[in-house]
Design an enzyme around this catalytic site. Structure first.
Site, short mmCIF file in Angstrom:
data_model
loop_
_atom_site.label_atom_id
_atom_site.label_comp_id
_atom_site.label_asym_id
_atom_site.label_seq_id
_atom_site.Cartn_x
_atom_site.Cartn_y
_atom_site.Cartn_z
N SER A 15 0.85 -1.19 0.00
CA SER A 15 0.00 0.00 0.00
C SER A 15 0.89 1.24 0.00
O SER A 15 2.09 1.17 0.25
CB SER A 15 -0.94 -0.01 1.20
OG SER A 15 -0.20 -0.08 2.39
N CYS A 16 0.30 2.36 -0.28
CA CYS A 16 0.99 3.63 -0.35
C CYS A 16 1.77 3.86 0.95
O CYS A 16 1.24 3.58 2.03
CB CYS A 16 -0.03 4.74 -0.54
SG CYS A 16 0.68 6.37 -0.70
#
Length: 80
Positions: A15-16
């Site tokens: 994820s980011c």
């Protein structure tokens, strides 16, 4: 770079900011003319990669969704 001249960065499942962080690590060793292909599954990656391209001034060749991943193909053009 691989023999084909394209380096694949597999950031699926991250994820980011994971995908951009992994891309940046590979980018540090890239040269102008190299092509980087990054795979990600985080839906926010599409906007993140556009911002990264704008910031680094490299060339986004392709950005697409391919089955279970988002694929960005980048040509390195702005290394100094």
């Amino acid at each position: 770079m691989s023999e084909s001249g394209k380096k694949v960065v597999d950031a699926r499942g991250l994820s980011c900011p994971g995908p951009i962080t992994n891309l940046t690590k590979v980018y540090r060793n890239a040269k102008n003319g190299d092509v980087l292909e990054i795979w990600a599954t985080d839906p926010g990656f599409k906007s993140d990669i556009k911002a990264w391209i704008e910031r680094t001034k490299n060339e986004l060749i392709e950005l697409k969704e391919d089955k279970d991943k988002i694929v960005a193909v980048i040509k390195i053009t702005a290394k100094k």
